[in-house]
Design an enzyme around this catalytic site. Structure first.
Site, short mmCIF file in Angstrom:
data_model
loop_
_atom_site.label_atom_id
_atom_site.label_comp_id
_atom_site.label_asym_id
_atom_site.label_seq_id
_atom_site.Cartn_x
_atom_site.Cartn_y
_atom_site.Cartn_z
N PHE A 14 51.19 -81.32 47.85
CA PHE A 14 50.02 -81.15 48.71
C PHE A 14 48.73 -81.59 48.00
O PHE A 14 48.04 -82.52 48.44
CB PHE A 14 49.95 -79.69 49.15
CG PHE A 14 48.63 -79.24 49.69
CD1 PHE A 14 47.98 -79.95 50.69
CD2 PHE A 14 48.02 -78.09 49.20
CE1 PHE A 14 46.75 -79.53 51.20
CE2 PHE A 14 46.81 -77.66 49.69
CZ PHE A 14 46.16 -78.38 50.69
N THR A 38 59.65 -79.87 45.57
CA THR A 38 58.81 -79.33 46.64
C THR A 38 57.86 -80.39 47.19
O THR A 38 57.41 -80.28 48.32
CB THR A 38 57.97 -78.12 46.15
OG1 THR A 38 57.16 -78.52 45.04
CG2 THR A 38 58.89 -76.98 45.73
N ASP A 59 61.48 -85.34 36.46
CA ASP A 59 61.26 -83.92 36.25
C ASP A 59 60.63 -83.74 34.88
O ASP A 59 61.21 -84.14 33.86
CB ASP A 59 62.60 -83.18 36.33
CG ASP A 59 62.46 -81.67 36.30
OD1 ASP A 59 61.57 -81.16 35.58
OD2 ASP A 59 63.24 -80.99 36.99
N LEU A 80 49.88 -81.23 37.68
CA LEU A 80 49.96 -80.41 38.89
C LEU A 80 51.41 -80.09 39.22
O LEU A 80 51.71 -79.64 40.32
CB LEU A 80 49.33 -81.16 40.07
CG LEU A 80 47.81 -81.19 40.20
CD1 LEU A 80 47.16 -81.97 39.08
CD2 LEU A 80 47.41 -81.81 41.54
N THR A 99 59.18 -75.15 33.72
CA THR A 99 58.28 -76.20 34.18
C THR A 99 56.89 -76.01 33.60
O THR A 99 56.25 -76.96 33.14
CB THR A 99 58.21 -76.23 35.72
OG1 THR A 99 59.51 -76.49 36.24
CG2 THR A 99 57.25 -77.30 36.21
N TYR A 152 55.75 -67.34 37.65
CA TYR A 152 54.63 -68.24 37.92
C TYR A 152 53.37 -67.77 37.20
O TYR A 152 52.71 -68.55 36.50
CB TYR A 152 54.38 -68.30 39.43
CG TYR A 152 53.33 -69.30 39.85
CD1 TYR A 152 53.52 -70.66 39.68
CD2 TYR A 152 52.15 -68.87 40.45
CE1 TYR A 152 52.57 -71.58 40.09
CE2 TYR A 152 51.19 -69.78 40.86
CZ TYR A 152 51.39 -71.14 40.68
OH TYR A 152 50.44 -72.04 41.08
#
Length: 319
Positions: A14, A38, A59, A80, A99, A152
């Protein structure tokens, strides 16, 4: 003047896709990198054919490909690359943490080797369920280190630590932005975040699902305002300290639901559900540092206008 080479990791997401478009409009050469877990390749449709744009599927938790490590002159790196919605990052919490940590190390090493400036897209989630509102950058937060959101929250806190340590140890030119709730076209309808959830429910005429009694607050920033600030952060020397990027105007979730119902003309009812564990009661940024560092930057897009634009996007998308 030499054209800048900008690498956008998470470029099909996004935020990343909007950033790619803006950088290209500024005359940059852009390489978007995404594993498409995603992100969606459709988000890059309008820039895919531009001669200054290239997409690499990769990745960042894996060793970077030669196509990236062999580049001779990287100017900017934007990190990002991490699932941002609770539904996505909780689906594989171990991968989410990897990640943030391993991915950041790989990109910091690339920045170090190429002497590139690098920006971390951190998050307001580093403040957890805050006991202070609005939250300023010196607030250390109220984070549960073992809850379902911790992969997260703690992953991004660890990434911030790595960025600061690379700057202190290797003089890497780092930037850190803590992004608060951002919305706009190209959000995924199924990512579980409140604005796309409410919009898709309203357009389908099904009940809008509100956690708790809806009195919890959020502050919502339109995507264009965020991209403006990110571009400014990557400009001339600003600050190596974390900078909040968000809209300081709070709104109750129940008020947001009513607003979306009004704009869509929906007759949907409200379905109240229990609050998820560790879901913040308030989320509002203190953007004093951003205004000072970025020449008076302030979110300019009105919520009503931004929601209307986002709703129009969802009306023409498959939901």
């Amino acid at each position: 003047m030499k054209r800048k080479l900008s690498l956008v990791f998470g470029g099909a997401g996004f935020i990343g896709s909007h950033l790619c478009r803006r950088l290209l409009s500024l005359g940059h050469e852009v390489i978007a990198v995404d594993n498409l877990s995603t992100g969606r390749i459709e988000n890059l449709a309008e820039v895919a054919a531009m001669p200054s744009f290239r997409f690499i599927r990769h990745d960042i938790t894996c060793a970077l490909p030669t196509a990236l490590t062999s580049l001779s002159a990287i100017d900017e790196i934007y990190n990002l690359a991490c699932p941002a919605s609770p539904r996505h990052y909780q689906s594989d919490p171990v991968k989410t943490m990897i990640t943030s940590v391993t991915g950041s190390i790989n990109l910091l090493e690339l920045a170090r080797a190429s002497d590139a400036r690098i920006l971390l897209a951190s998050t307001s989630e580093v403040y957890g369920d805050p006991l202070l509102s609005p939250q300023n950058e010196s607030y250390c937060g109220n984070v549960n280190t073992t809850g379902p959101r911790s992969c997260y929250d703690e992953g991004k806190r660890a990434a911030e630590t790595l960025f600061n340590d690379y700057r202190r140890m290797y003089d890497t030119d780092t930037r850190i932005v803590r992004i608060f709730n951002t919305y706009g076209p190209r959000m995924s309808a199924d990512d579980g975040r409140v604005i796309p959830a409410f919009i898709t429910q309203a357009l389908k005429g099904v009940p809008l699902t509100v956690n708790g009694d809806g009195s919890q607050t959020r502050s919502f920033m339109y995507i264009d305002d965020l991209i403006d600030a990110i571009i400014l952060m990557m400009g001339k020397y600003i600050t190596h300290s974390p900078v909040n990027l968000g809209n300081p105007v709070e709104i109750k979730i129940i008020e947001l639901a009513d607003m979306i119902k009004r704009i869509t003309g929906s007759t949907s009812t409200i379905d109240y559900r229990p609050m998820p564990q560790d879901d913040p009661r308030r989320r509002c940024p203190d953007i004093t540092r951003a205004r000072d560092a970025l020449g008076g930057w302030f979110p300019a897009v009105d919520l009503n206008y931004g929601l209307t634009a986002t709703i129009n996007y969802f009306k023409t998308s498959k939901i």
